[in-house]
Design an enzyme around this catalytic site. Structure first.
Site, mmCIF file in Angstrom:
data_model
loop_
_atom_site.group_PDB
_atom_site.id
_atom_site.type_symbol
_atom_site.label_atom_id
_atom_site.label_comp_id
_atom_site.label_asym_id
_atom_site.label_seq_id
_atom_site.Cartn_x
_atom_site.Cartn_y
_atom_site.Cartn_z
ATOM 1 N N LYS A 1 -29.503 4.313 -10.062
ATOM 2 C CA LYS A 1 -29.336 2.949 -10.072
ATOM 3 C C LYS A 1 -29.298 2.390 -8.754
ATOM 4 O O LYS A 1 -29.914 1.284 -8.299
ATOM 5 C CB LYS A 1 -28.170 2.369 -10.825
ATOM 6 C CG LYS A 1 -26.884 3.124 -10.390
ATOM 7 C CD LYS A 1 -25.848 2.223 -9.358
ATOM 8 C CE LYS A 1 -24.815 3.033 -9.204
ATOM 9 N NZ LYS A 1 -23.753 2.261 -8.407
ATOM 10 N N PHE B 1 -21.640 14.058 2.847
ATOM 11 C CA PHE B 1 -20.507 14.446 3.641
ATOM 12 C C PHE B 1 -19.707 15.363 2.623
ATOM 13 O O PHE B 1 -18.688 16.087 3.293
ATOM 14 C CB PHE B 1 -19.411 13.401 4.073
ATOM 15 C CG PHE B 1 -20.308 12.521 4.982
ATOM 16 C CD1 PHE B 1 -21.471 12.704 5.873
ATOM 17 C CD2 PHE B 1 -20.020 11.073 4.948
ATOM 18 C CE1 PHE B 1 -22.152 11.745 6.703
ATOM 19 C CE2 PHE B 1 -20.703 9.961 5.699
ATOM 20 C CZ PHE B 1 -21.556 10.489 6.651
#
Length: 331
Positions: free
Chosen positions: A194, A87
């Site tokens: 990660k 976004f």
């Protein structure tokens, strides 16, 4: 500016709320931009975010709440972006206020889809912000534990060490220990990667693999991360430091990890679309997987875990078969 800097938080989610809480421990007033006017009105009257970390109560006298991103940016010297990477582009399109003299910190753990760049590189290339004015806020730190005021650690990376220390000082408290780093590119890539490994851990759990396999997966994950980051940005770094290994472990194992939760649903048989609809929060690792996979076509690092997750999420491969093959590649 450096003596008494002003801060703005851009975003209305859990991590933005946690950062606002941390800043309010040290600042008399911060600007806080949220898209939702309903959330702002609720915060003003009920003193907590209605949608995220609702247990955190704010002194509204410390909050300059606004649904206009330009008002928040105009107020601040340091602007912290804490919205899902998917976004970011849409929010930046609303900007008329210049970022030229602002110090930009990213608390976004993902890739900007439109440019396939980490957030720091996106601001540097497309907004001409010099690297000495760009920083990264990374973990290992879950917003939910900040809300509970459980001891947590942050890594603050910036091209200008003085600015990193200023940010660290203003986020620190009895329950937040903030350290600094000069590895702005490496820590941001680690924060992105990660999430992919956490999805892999979730898929493995959903498929019924146990703790023994999870430990092997995470061990291989940190080595894979090291190879990938070193290909993208060569410098001397200790991959076992908290910003890399620590953040990977908490995201891969924690019950608060939305990426692990997303992966767990995929492992249990949910489609990607149904898993996304079920979750109330964005799993950044979904977008990061595609970006990392495509980027690695250029660099050619050996990344069997990223490749496996990509084949499940984007090629529709069956998780059980993919992970059976993956187990033969790990050591």
């Amino acid at each position: 500016m450096e003596n008494q800097p002003k801060f703005a938080v851009i975003g209305g989610g859990s991590w933005a709320t946690a950062i606002a809480k941390m800043l309010c421990e040290n600042q008399t007033e911060i600007a806080w931009y949220m898209r939702s006017t309903a959330a702002i009105e609720h915060l003003q009257t009920q003193k907590h975010n209605p949608n995220y970390l609702s247990s955190v109560e704010f002194d509204t006298n410390q909050l300059r709440l606004t649904s206009n991103i330009n008002e928040a940016v105009a107020f601040a010297d340091y602007v912290i972006f804490a919205i899902p990477s998917a976004f970011l582009g849409g929010e930046l399109e609303k900007l008329t206020e210049s970022l030229e003299n602002k110090i930009i910190f990213s608390a976004i753990k993902g890739i900007v889809p439109e440019t396939s760049l980490i957030v720091g590189e996106h601001f540097h290339i497309h907004y001409k912000i010099p690297y000495e004015n760009i920083g990264v806020i990374t973990g290992p730190c879950h917003a939910e534990e900040v809300a509970l005021e459980r001891l947590s650690y942050l890594t603050i990376a910036c091209g200008d060490v003085k600015k990193a220390k200023t940010m660290a000082k203003n986020l620190s408290s009895d329950y937040i220990n903030a350290k600094t780093s000069d590895d702005i590119i490496g820590t941001e890539y680690a924060a992105m990667l990660k999430n992919i490994y956490a999805i892999a851990a979730g898929i493995a759990h959903g498929l019924g693999y146990g703790d023994n396999f999870q430990s092997v997966l995470m061990s291989n994950g940190i080595r894979e991360m090291k190879k990938f980051i070193q290909k993208v940005h060569k410098m001397k770094r200790n991959i076992n430091n908290s910003a890399y290994l620590g953040d990977l472990l908490v995201t891969g194992y924690s019950v608060f990890s939305r990426n692990r939760m997303f992966g767990n649903m995929i492992g249990k048989g949910y489609t990607v679309k149904s898993a996304q609809m079920e979750m109330s929060m964005v799993a950044e690792g979904y977008y990061a997987t595609k970006s990392a996979y495509m980027l690695n076509q250029k660099y050619g690092a050996k990344t069997p875990i990223i490749d496996a997750v990509y084949s499940i999420l984007y090629e529709g491969k069956e998780p059980k078969k993919v992970f059976k093959k993956l187990t033969e590649k790990l050591d």
